[in-house]
Design a protein around this motif. Sequence first.
Motif, PDB file in Angstrom:
ATOM      1  N   PHE A  99       0.841  -1.205   0.000  1.00  0.00           N
ATOM      2  CA  PHE A  99       0.000   0.000   0.000  1.00  0.00           C
ATOM      3  C   PHE A  99       0.875   1.253   0.000  1.00  0.00           C
ATOM      4  CE2 PHE A  99      -2.703   3.343   1.479  1.00  0.00           C
ATOM      5  CZ  PHE A  99      -3.991   3.009   1.111  1.00  0.00           C
ATOM      6  N   ASN A 100       1.903   1.246   0.835  1.00  0.00           N
ATOM      7  CA  ASN A 100       2.772   2.427   0.925  1.00  0.00           C
ATOM      8  C   ASN A 100       3.590   2.631  -0.344  1.00  0.00           C
ATOM      9  OD1 ASN A 100       1.907   3.373   3.395  1.00  0.00           O
ATOM     10  ND2 ASN A 100       3.436   2.240   4.560  1.00  0.00           N
ATOM     11  N   LEU A 146      -4.985   3.352  -6.091  1.00  0.00           N
ATOM     12  CA  LEU A 146      -6.129   3.529  -5.186  1.00  0.00           C
ATOM     13  C   LEU A 146      -7.452   3.291  -5.912  1.00  0.00           C
ATOM     14  CD1 LEU A 146      -4.803   6.684  -3.303  1.00  0.00           C
ATOM     15  CD2 LEU A 146      -5.012   4.368  -2.348  1.00  0.00           C
ATOM     16  N   LYS A 147      -7.546   3.745  -7.167  1.00  0.00           N
ATOM     17  CA  LYS A 147      -8.761   3.496  -7.962  1.00  0.00           C
ATOM     18  C   LYS A 147      -8.945   2.000  -8.207  1.00  0.00           C
ATOM     19  CE  LYS A 147      -8.871   7.915 -10.433  1.00  0.00           C
ATOM     20  NZ  LYS A 147      -8.537   8.612 -11.707  1.00  0.00           N
ATOM     21  N   LEU A 148      -7.833   1.310  -8.487  1.00  0.00           N
ATOM     22  CA  LEU A 148      -7.906  -0.141  -8.695  1.00  0.00           C
ATOM     23  C   LEU A 148      -8.300  -0.853  -7.408  1.00  0.00           C
ATOM     24  CD1 LEU A 148      -4.799  -0.663 -11.003  1.00  0.00           C
ATOM     25  CD2 LEU A 148      -7.180  -1.212 -11.594  1.00  0.00           C
ATOM     26  N   MET A 149      -7.836  -0.349  -6.273  1.00  0.00           N
ATOM     27  CA  MET A 149      -8.247  -0.937  -4.991  1.00  0.00           C
ATOM     28  C   MET A 149      -9.741  -0.779  -4.793  1.00  0.00           C
ATOM     29  SD  MET A 149      -5.248  -0.053  -2.222  1.00  0.00           S
ATOM     30  CE  MET A 149      -6.039  -1.065  -0.983  1.00  0.00           C
ATOM     31  N   GLU A 150     -10.272   0.385  -5.175  1.00  0.00           N
ATOM     32  CA  GLU A 150     -11.719   0.613  -5.057  1.00  0.00           C
ATOM     33  C   GLU A 150     -12.476  -0.297  -6.016  1.00  0.00           C
ATOM     34  OE1 GLU A 150     -15.528   2.117  -6.328  1.00  0.00           O
ATOM     35  OE2 GLU A 150     -13.744   2.364  -7.557  1.00  0.00           O
ATOM     36  N   GLU A 151     -11.985  -0.419  -7.240  1.00  0.00           N
ATOM     37  CA  GLU A 151     -12.664  -1.204  -8.277  1.00  0.00           C
ATOM     38  C   GLU A 151     -12.701  -2.694  -7.945  1.00  0.00           C
ATOM     39  OE1 GLU A 151     -12.030  -2.339 -13.020  1.00  0.00           O
ATOM     40  OE2 GLU A 151     -10.908  -0.660 -12.145  1.00  0.00           O
ATOM     41  N   THR A 152     -11.621  -3.189  -7.339  1.00  0.00           N
ATOM     42  CA  THR A 152     -11.524  -4.630  -7.072  1.00  0.00           C
ATOM     43  C   THR A 152     -12.140  -5.040  -5.737  1.00  0.00           C
ATOM     44  OG1 THR A 152      -9.323  -4.276  -6.126  1.00  0.00           O
ATOM     45  CG2 THR A 152      -9.430  -4.901  -8.460  1.00  0.00           C
ATOM     46  N   LEU A 187     -10.736  -4.337  -2.824  1.00  0.00           N
ATOM     47  CA  LEU A 187      -9.691  -4.434  -1.804  1.00  0.00           C
ATOM     48  C   LEU A 187      -9.716  -3.249  -0.847  1.00  0.00           C
ATOM     49  CD1 LEU A 187      -6.756  -5.802  -3.977  1.00  0.00           C
ATOM     50  CD2 LEU A 187      -7.796  -6.972  -2.040  1.00  0.00           C
ATOM     51  N   LEU A 188     -10.080  -2.081  -1.350  1.00  0.00           N
ATOM     52  CA  LEU A 188     -10.080  -0.896  -0.489  1.00  0.00           C
ATOM     53  C   LEU A 188     -11.104  -1.028   0.629  1.00  0.00           C
ATOM     54  CD1 LEU A 188      -8.730   1.864  -0.105  1.00  0.00           C
ATOM     55  CD2 LEU A 188     -10.571   2.875  -1.447  1.00  0.00           C
ATOM     56  N   LEU A 204      -9.312  -0.267   3.961  1.00  0.00           N
ATOM     57  CA  LEU A 204      -9.525   1.083   4.481  1.00  0.00           C
ATOM     58  C   LEU A 204     -10.962   1.538   4.177  1.00  0.00           C
ATOM     59  CD1 LEU A 204      -8.203   3.433   5.952  1.00  0.00           C
ATOM     60  CD2 LEU A 204      -7.220   4.197   3.788  1.00  0.00           C
ATOM     61  N   PRO A 205     -11.966   0.895   4.818  1.00  0.00           N
ATOM     62  CA  PRO A 205     -13.369   1.232   4.524  1.00  0.00           C
ATOM     63  C   PRO A 205     -13.720   2.671   4.876  1.00  0.00           C
ATOM     64  CG  PRO A 205     -13.197  -0.208   6.459  1.00  0.00           C
ATOM     65  CD  PRO A 205     -11.848  -0.162   5.831  1.00  0.00           C
ATOM     66  N   GLU A 206     -12.995   3.271   5.838  1.00  0.00           N
ATOM     67  CA  GLU A 206     -13.276   4.660   6.225  1.00  0.00           C
ATOM     68  C   GLU A 206     -13.102   5.610   5.042  1.00  0.00           C
ATOM     69  OE1 GLU A 206     -11.453   2.598   9.885  1.00  0.00           O
ATOM     70  OE2 GLU A 206     -11.121   2.637   7.723  1.00  0.00           O
ATOM     71  N   LEU A 207     -12.163   5.289   4.161  1.00  0.00           N
ATOM     72  CA  LEU A 207     -11.942   6.135   2.985  1.00  0.00           C
ATOM     73  C   LEU A 207     -13.074   5.958   1.979  1.00  0.00           C
ATOM     74  CD1 LEU A 207      -9.907   8.115   1.696  1.00  0.00           C
ATOM     75  CD2 LEU A 207      -8.856   6.149   0.563  1.00  0.00           C
ATOM     76  N   LEU A 208     -13.497   4.722   1.805  1.00  0.00           N
ATOM     77  CA  LEU A 208     -14.574   4.447   0.851  1.00  0.00           C
ATOM     78  C   LEU A 208     -15.896   5.055   1.310  1.00  0.00           C
ATOM     79  CD1 LEU A 208     -14.505   2.996  -1.843  1.00  0.00           C
ATOM     80  CD2 LEU A 208     -15.352   0.942  -0.705  1.00  0.00           C
ATOM     81  N   ALA A 209     -16.032   5.269   2.631  1.00  0.00           N
ATOM     82  CA  ALA A 209     -17.256   5.871   3.174  1.00  0.00           C
ATOM     83  C   ALA A 209     -17.459   7.295   2.667  1.00  0.00           C
ATOM     84  CB  ALA A 209     -17.212   5.859   4.705  1.00  0.00           C
TER      85      ALA A 209
END
Length: 475
Positions: free
Chosen positions: A214-215, A227-233, A235-236, A240-245
Amino acid sequence: MTINLTQNKNFKLFKTISSVAEKNEQSVFIVGGFVRDLLMLRKAPTDIDFVTEQSGIDLAKAVAKELDPTLKVSIFKTYGTAMVKFNHLDLEFVGARKESYSENSRNPAVENGSLEDDQKRRDFTINALAISLNKENFGELIDPFNGQEDLQNKILRTPLEPLQTYSDDPLRMMRALRFASTLNFTIEENSLKAIKNEAERIKIVSLERVMVEFNKIMLSEKPSVGLKLMEETGLLNLILPELLALKGIEEKEGQTHKDNFWHTLEVVDNISENTDNLWLRWAALLHDIGKAPTKKFIEGIGWSFHGHEFLGSKMVKNIFYQLKLPLGNDMKFVQKMVKLSSRPIALIDDGTSDSALRRLLFDAGEDLEDLFILNKADITTKNSKKQEKFKKNFEYVAEKIKEVEEKDHVRNFQPPISGEEIMELFNLQPGREIGILKEKVKEAILEGEISNDHFEARNFVIFEGEKLGLILSKN
């Protein structure tokens, strides 16, 4: 295809390893990231991996003895690997192996194998390339999975069936996203589908290993790619669900707010153009983290996120704890940046008092410049006139702060009168009165009631101490 290694700065080292392997009747190949970066003409990494179809540990010992008999060989018997540090390089030697995995662990059962077996177990075709150091075909590129073609086309593809690859070792999913972000590669379609299907498997990987990847995404030139790929797949949401919120836009009474998730990714990209400081980039990632829980619609006013900076700074500690990130000064720095993230904006006004500027100087201290870098990154408007106006406003505030600092010297503030001197003035033992008086001095200086000067501070303390009923010492 043969790679010309004669111009490589490590050519002499490679010839030595080739010679030692031949004497030991062992095969030897360079594998992994070094080969990939060599073909991409990227800066050579400082770690080089070598595979032999015999004992990696025996080869490492023999190479170390030849290079310098005093060299230490670090041995990892479980995996049949050995490490030698030489001339600022980490040389890792491993015996070629086959791997098989159980469902609940990414630690494989290992058995001896051929070079081809070893290449099959690699995460991506671009990392499954090998260069022979054997005398009969020195420099030959061995590429069973068309990794060179994938390098040219900037494609991330697994050597074997992707579902199996990611299920066996789920950390490879994070590595795929990391390489996409750091190398600007595209993940092959079936591979991307497999990551979506296997995302839940990331839970069996230690968070420490996940956060290393991640780092590396956070330190890439454009972190939003990963980060976009983490959201799409998916994994995010697992990491880190707080970010997706923060994702999404609500509308009430015809009023909407911006999507704070996509805004955050823009801010991270913006700040990455101006700093390589990982924790300042983290501050950008988390600067609006408190907006989801503080979001509120107020009739007649609109959407409010009141207090999101304060709540966000408190959330930082919990997020760092959950993700096994460092809880010391790095975490405190991110907390500080999140808490202060909106303060300079409030000072963009001709009527701003010197007191408010002094307080920002006092609170930001040595991190004031980093705070301004964050503030400028937070300007994501596409309107060029607005963008220019915001930037000029920040320059204006910076100039005003500079003037106040030159006059009052409150950055990295130290009280002009010490606790020891206060105790002597009133013949006191350590106690709460000293703390009260030091706080009063600090507030008086920040409010501009007295100068940041020892003489004025001493007279102020005498006056305030007598109001508290303290008696001035006759000594």
